[in-house]
Design a protein around this motif. Structure first.
Motif, mmCIF file in Angstrom:
data_model
loop_
_atom_site.group_PDB
_atom_site.id
_atom_site.type_symbol
_atom_site.label_atom_id
_atom_site.label_comp_id
_atom_site.label_asym_id
_atom_site.label_seq_id
_atom_site.Cartn_x
_atom_site.Cartn_y
_atom_site.Cartn_z
ATOM 1 N N THR A 192 49.683 10.329 63.049
ATOM 2 C CA THR A 192 49.432 9.983 61.652
ATOM 3 C C THR A 192 50.370 10.844 60.801
ATOM 4 O O THR A 192 50.936 11.812 61.304
ATOM 5 N N PRO A 193 50.502 10.531 59.519
ATOM 6 C CA PRO A 193 51.355 11.367 58.668
ATOM 7 C C PRO A 193 50.902 12.826 58.615
ATOM 8 O O PRO A 193 51.697 13.712 58.387
ATOM 9 N N GLU A 194 49.595 13.061 58.849
ATOM 10 C CA GLU A 194 49.050 14.414 58.754
ATOM 11 C C GLU A 194 48.835 15.092 60.100
ATOM 12 O O GLU A 194 48.557 16.288 60.137
ATOM 13 N N SER A 195 48.905 14.352 61.212
ATOM 14 C CA SER A 195 48.634 14.992 62.503
ATOM 15 C C SER A 195 49.700 16.046 62.785
ATOM 16 O O SER A 195 50.879 15.849 62.530
ATOM 17 N N LEU A 196 49.238 17.184 63.276
ATOM 18 C CA LEU A 196 50.115 18.333 63.490
ATOM 19 C C LEU A 196 50.787 18.251 64.856
ATOM 20 O O LEU A 196 50.125 18.052 65.871
ATOM 21 N N PHE A 197 52.103 18.417 64.866
ATOM 22 C CA PHE A 197 52.856 18.288 66.116
ATOM 23 C C PHE A 197 52.389 19.280 67.162
ATOM 24 O O PHE A 197 52.148 18.913 68.311
ATOM 25 N N LYS A 198 52.231 20.541 66.776
ATOM 26 C CA LYS A 198 51.870 21.576 67.738
ATOM 27 C C LYS A 198 50.415 21.439 68.186
ATOM 28 O O LYS A 198 50.135 21.376 69.377
ATOM 29 N N GLU A 199 49.503 21.383 67.215
ATOM 30 C CA GLU A 199 48.080 21.368 67.539
ATOM 31 C C GLU A 199 47.613 20.035 68.122
ATOM 32 O O GLU A 199 46.824 20.006 69.063
ATOM 33 N N ASP A 200 48.075 18.925 67.545
ATOM 34 C CA ASP A 200 47.577 17.614 67.963
ATOM 35 C C ASP A 200 48.418 16.955 69.061
ATOM 36 O O ASP A 200 47.929 16.097 69.783
ATOM 37 N N HIS A 201 49.693 17.351 69.161
ATOM 38 C CA HIS A 201 50.581 16.658 70.100
ATOM 39 C C HIS A 201 51.301 17.594 71.067
ATOM 40 O O HIS A 201 52.261 17.201 71.726
ATOM 41 N N ASP A 202 50.846 18.830 71.161
ATOM 42 C CA ASP A 202 51.364 19.809 72.127
ATOM 43 C C ASP A 202 52.872 20.063 72.038
ATOM 44 O O ASP A 202 53.524 20.284 73.058
ATOM 45 N N ALA A 203 53.424 20.024 70.852
ATOM 46 C CA ALA A 203 54.850 20.307 70.683
ATOM 47 C C ALA A 203 55.084 21.816 70.764
ATOM 48 O O ALA A 203 54.253 22.601 70.329
#
Length: 87
Positions: free
Chosen positions: A30-41
């Motif tokens: 989503t526009p607000e989902s966090l790359f590190k926290e939500d997508h393991d970047a």
């Protein structure tokens, strides 16, 4: 005739680039989902995203901007500023 690219088209391309690098489906982001926290970047992926955006849009993005590139909204704002797009 030169067609102006819309904000939605820019966002769509940015989302595609980021989701390819993070190896996730664009629909998962989503526009607000966090790359590190939500997508393991990790930081390496963040640098990959920055480099890919520079290449795709023909802009130079300072490394300090990585701190703001935590989600799609942040990435769009950084690229928008670097490219001089109208909001």
């Amino acid at each position: 005739m030169n067609k102006l690219v819309s904000k939605e088209e820019h966002l769509s391309l940015i989302k595609q680039i980021v989701s390819d690098i993070l190896e996730i489906e664009p629909a998962e982001m989503t526009p607000e989902s966090l790359f590190k926290e939500d997508h393991d970047a990790d930081s390496l992926r963040a640098i990959e995203i920055l480099a890919s955006l520079e290449k795709a849009f023909g802009v130079e993005i300072p490394q300090e901007a990585l701190a703001r590139m935590v989600n799609l909204q942040g990435v769009y704002q950084v690229v928008q500023e670097a490219a001089g797009w109208e909001s």
